[in-house]
Design an enzyme around this catalytic site. Sequence first.
Site, PDB file in Angstrom:
ATOM      1  N   LYS A   1       0.824  -1.214   0.000  1.00  0.00           N
ATOM      2  CA  LYS A   1       0.000   0.000   0.000  1.00  0.00           C
ATOM      3  C   LYS A   1       0.863   1.271   0.000  1.00  0.00           C
ATOM      4  CE  LYS A   1      -2.365  -1.769   3.493  1.00  0.00           C
ATOM      5  NZ  LYS A   1      -2.055  -3.203   3.371  1.00  0.00           N
ATOM      6  N   ILE A   2       1.881   1.310   0.855  1.00  0.00           N
ATOM      7  CA  ILE A   2       2.711   2.520   0.950  1.00  0.00           C
ATOM      8  C   ILE A   2       3.674   2.597  -0.239  1.00  0.00           C
ATOM      9  CG2 ILE A   2       4.475   3.687   2.343  1.00  0.00           C
ATOM     10  CD1 ILE A   2       3.087   2.416   4.851  1.00  0.00           C
TER      11      ILE A   2
ATOM     12  N   ASP B   1       9.786  -7.096  -4.917  1.00  0.00           N
ATOM     13  CA  ASP B   1       8.696  -7.557  -4.050  1.00  0.00           C
ATOM     14  C   ASP B   1       8.358  -8.964  -4.510  1.00  0.00           C
ATOM     15  OD1 ASP B   1       6.000  -8.029  -2.967  1.00  0.00           O
ATOM     16  OD2 ASP B   1       5.950  -5.887  -2.513  1.00  0.00           O
TER      17      ASP B   1
ATOM     18  N   PRO C   1       7.457  -5.090   5.139  1.00  0.00           N
ATOM     19  CA  PRO C   1       7.281  -5.261   6.588  1.00  0.00           C
ATOM     20  C   PRO C   1       8.518  -5.900   7.206  1.00  0.00           C
ATOM     21  CG  PRO C   1       6.080  -6.952   5.390  1.00  0.00           C
ATOM     22  CD  PRO C   1       6.716  -6.086   4.352  1.00  0.00           C
TER      23      PRO C   1
ATOM     24  N   SER D   1       9.977   2.266   7.189  1.00  0.00           N
ATOM     25  CA  SER D   1       9.191   1.049   7.429  1.00  0.00           C
ATOM     26  C   SER D   1       9.388   0.520   8.858  1.00  0.00           C
ATOM     27  CB  SER D   1       9.542   0.015   6.375  1.00  0.00           C
ATOM     28  OG  SER D   1       8.498  -0.899   6.258  1.00  0.00           O
ATOM     29  N   ARG D   2      10.449  -0.212   9.089  1.00  0.00           N
ATOM     30  CA  ARG D   2      10.779  -0.667  10.445  1.00  0.00           C
ATOM     31  C   ARG D   2      12.303  -0.627  10.585  1.00  0.00           C
ATOM     32  NH1 ARG D   2       6.401   0.375  11.756  1.00  0.00           N
ATOM     33  NH2 ARG D   2       4.774  -0.953  12.608  1.00  0.00           N
TER      34      ARG D   2
ATOM     35  N   ASP E   1      13.098   7.149   9.425  1.00  0.00           N
ATOM     36  CA  ASP E   1      11.998   7.525  10.327  1.00  0.00           C
ATOM     37  C   ASP E   1      11.843   6.453  11.400  1.00  0.00           C
ATOM     38  OD1 ASP E   1       9.732   9.184  11.042  1.00  0.00           O
ATOM     39  OD2 ASP E   1       8.431   7.609  10.261  1.00  0.00           O
TER      40      ASP E   1
ATOM     41  N   GLU F   1      14.654   1.983  18.551  1.00  0.00           N
ATOM     42  CA  GLU F   1      13.885   3.224  18.757  1.00  0.00           C
ATOM     43  C   GLU F   1      13.037   3.216  20.014  1.00  0.00           C
ATOM     44  OE1 GLU F   1      11.503   3.179  15.073  1.00  0.00           O
ATOM     45  OE2 GLU F   1       9.719   2.956  16.311  1.00  0.00           O
TER      46      GLU F   1
ATOM     47  N   HIS G   1       9.790   8.375  13.948  1.00  0.00           N
ATOM     48  CA  HIS G   1       8.590   7.580  13.618  1.00  0.00           C
ATOM     49  C   HIS G   1       7.355   8.465  13.485  1.00  0.00           C
ATOM     50  CE1 HIS G   1       7.372   3.115  13.709  1.00  0.00           C
ATOM     51  NE2 HIS G   1       6.469   3.784  13.023  1.00  0.00           N
TER      52      HIS G   1
HETATM   53  P1  NAD Z   1       1.749  -3.832   2.857  1.00  0.00           P
HETATM   54  O1  NAD Z   1       1.535  -5.128   3.555  1.00  0.00           O
HETATM   55  O2  NAD Z   1       0.614  -3.224   2.083  1.00  0.00           O
HETATM   56  O3  NAD Z   1       2.986  -3.961   1.854  1.00  0.00           O
HETATM   57  C1  NAD Z   1       4.168  -4.611   2.166  1.00  0.00           C
HETATM   58  C2  NAD Z   1       4.758  -5.135   0.866  1.00  0.00           C
HETATM   59  O4  NAD Z   1       6.029  -5.696   1.181  1.00  0.00           O
HETATM   60  C3  NAD Z   1       3.907  -6.237   0.210  1.00  0.00           C
HETATM   61  O5  NAD Z   1       3.710  -5.933  -1.153  1.00  0.00           O
HETATM   62  C4  NAD Z   1       4.762  -7.475   0.385  1.00  0.00           C
HETATM   63  O6  NAD Z   1       4.620  -8.409  -0.676  1.00  0.00           O
HETATM   64  C5  NAD Z   1       6.157  -6.874   0.427  1.00  0.00           C
HETATM   65  N1  NAD Z   1       7.154  -7.774   0.995  1.00  0.00           N
HETATM   66  C6  NAD Z   1       7.001  -8.757   1.916  1.00  0.00           C
HETATM   67  N2  NAD Z   1       8.162  -9.395   2.121  1.00  0.00           N
HETATM   68  C7  NAD Z   1       9.072  -8.801   1.307  1.00  0.00           C
HETATM   69  C8  NAD Z   1      10.443  -9.023   1.063  1.00  0.00           C
HETATM   70  N3  NAD Z   1      11.122 -10.004   1.676  1.00  0.00           N
HETATM   71  N4  NAD Z   1      11.064  -8.233   0.168  1.00  0.00           N
HETATM   72  C9  NAD Z   1      10.391  -7.246  -0.480  1.00  0.00           C
HETATM   73  N5  NAD Z   1       9.081  -7.004  -0.295  1.00  0.00           N
HETATM   74  C10 NAD Z   1       8.437  -7.768   0.599  1.00  0.00           C
HETATM   75  O7  NAD Z   1       2.272  -2.830   3.967  1.00  0.00           O
HETATM   76  P2  NAD Z   1       2.242  -1.226   3.928  1.00  0.00           P
HETATM   77  O8  NAD Z   1       0.940  -0.738   4.470  1.00  0.00           O
HETATM   78  O9  NAD Z   1       2.697  -0.756   2.601  1.00  0.00           O
HETATM   79  O10 NAD Z   1       3.333  -0.910   5.052  1.00  0.00           O
HETATM   80  C11 NAD Z   1       4.701  -1.239   4.880  1.00  0.00           C
HETATM   81  C12 NAD Z   1       5.407  -1.074   6.192  1.00  0.00           C
HETATM   82  O11 NAD Z   1       5.439   0.328   6.531  1.00  0.00           O
HETATM   83  C13 NAD Z   1       4.695  -1.714   7.405  1.00  0.00           C
HETATM   84  O12 NAD Z   1       5.045  -3.055   7.554  1.00  0.00           O
HETATM   85  C14 NAD Z   1       5.191  -0.889   8.554  1.00  0.00           C
HETATM   86  O13 NAD Z   1       6.322  -1.526   9.079  1.00  0.00           O
HETATM   87  C15 NAD Z   1       5.613   0.438   7.924  1.00  0.00           C
HETATM   88  N6  NAD Z   1       4.840   1.590   8.412  1.00  0.00           N
HETATM   89  C16 NAD Z   1       5.517   2.657   8.917  1.00  0.00           C
HETATM   90  C17 NAD Z   1       4.823   3.768   9.368  1.00  0.00           C
HETATM   91  C18 NAD Z   1       5.537   4.995   9.898  1.00  0.00           C
HETATM   92  O14 NAD Z   1       4.914   5.817  10.580  1.00  0.00           O
HETATM   93  N7  NAD Z   1       6.813   5.187   9.602  1.00  0.00           N
HETATM   94  C19 NAD Z   1       3.417   3.770   9.325  1.00  0.00           C
HETATM   95  C20 NAD Z   1       2.765   2.666   8.790  1.00  0.00           C
HETATM   96  C21 NAD Z   1       3.470   1.565   8.332  1.00  0.00           C
END
Ligand code: NAD
Length: 330
Positions: free
Chosen positions: A153-154, A173, A205, A232-233, A257, A262, A294
């Site tokens: 999604k992001i 991905d 993730p 992300s994390r 971020d 953290e 974050h």
């Molecule tokens: P999402 O589940 O929609 O997308 C994650 C994508 O990563 C998926 O397309 C998945 O197939 C892919 N993926 C899984 N394993 C992988 C790998 N080994 N290599 C490459 N790609 C891989 O998640 P999202 O909503 O896009 O969120 C992504 C991450 O952003 C979350 O897991 C969270 O950790 C982080 N996040 C951070 C904040 C912030 O405030 N900084 C806020 C929300 C989410």
Amino acid sequence: MKVAFFSTKSYDRDCFNKHNTGNHELIFLEAALNKDTINLTQDCDAVCAFVNDHLDATIIKKLKHNGIKIIAMRCAGFNNVDLNAAKAENIKVVRVPSYSPMAVAEHAVALILTLNRKTHKAYNRVREGNFSLERLTGFDLYGKTVGVIGTGKIGQFFCKIMLGFGCKLVAYDPYPNSDLIALGINYVALDELLKTADIISLHCPLTPDTEHIIDKQAFSKMKKGTMLINTSRGALIDAAEAVEALKNKTLEYLGIDVYEQEEKLFFQDLSENIIMDDVISRLISFPNVLITSHQGFLTHEALNQIATVTLQNLTAFEHGETLENEITIQ
Ligand code: NAD
């Protein structure tokens, strides 16, 4: 339901109170959930937790003992929850799977633009009457290759914004997105992405597979002068190796971020404290590193969505309805 909210800030309290039409009793606590604060859940039915709260097997067992029936994560990620333990204790776990993915994607872009065009430095200089342009030179984003790891999604929103800048996009991905392919985004192997990208942005993730996906070996494959962005994390990057990559100029810019350690730092005012974490202290000392604590999610739209969906999750549980946002394991 009586819900103990851990790790809350003023913006959480304001937003949840505004949206609490289900008349849940919300107990807002500033403390994080851990072994020292677990007893604050006594007499509650539910716990609402955030990214740095501890939800390991020991805590979950105690939550069960205190009568907690559901854990409502007010975030998308759930790497801090022991789902096996929750299942064993018959405690439901729900989350907010999506809340303004644009907010995080846009924050990643903010890190890129700030690092590149040094607006944070220009702001401070001008306030001090220093109008010099020395050492403020950036580069055109147009035509640069951006590597996106994780196009969920992001990551998708991020890709589309960067296409707007005229960048070339490569992505990695395990589940390529056909809409992005139709937009001309090229899915490649991780090694190729690391070798070709001028800017790498992490949007996958944190899982056992992705922990330290950017490690010493990954840095050794990058071009000299790469910009690395992580919203992300924290544990996706081996931060100690990032310090080495900055020293040997593989990384010319780092924008993060999130940070692996953290939990002991972020969301707190530690300005009068001694920071005991030497790796983050070293990272802060680099002129080409930008760290935010974050805040990628922190927009009005995202906060409203987080509060609405979390309260809906709790109401659905209270009414015995299907939990659309339940996190289950096989
Ligand atoms: P999402 O589940 O929609 O997308 C994650 C994508 O990563 C998926 O397309 C998945 O197939 C892919 N993926 C899984 N394993 C992988 C790998 N080994 N290599 C490459 N790609 C891989 O998640 P999202 O909503 O896009 O969120 C992504 C991450 O952003 C979350 O897991 C969270 O950790 C982080 N996040 C951070 C904040 C912030 O405030 N900084 C806020 C929300 C989410």
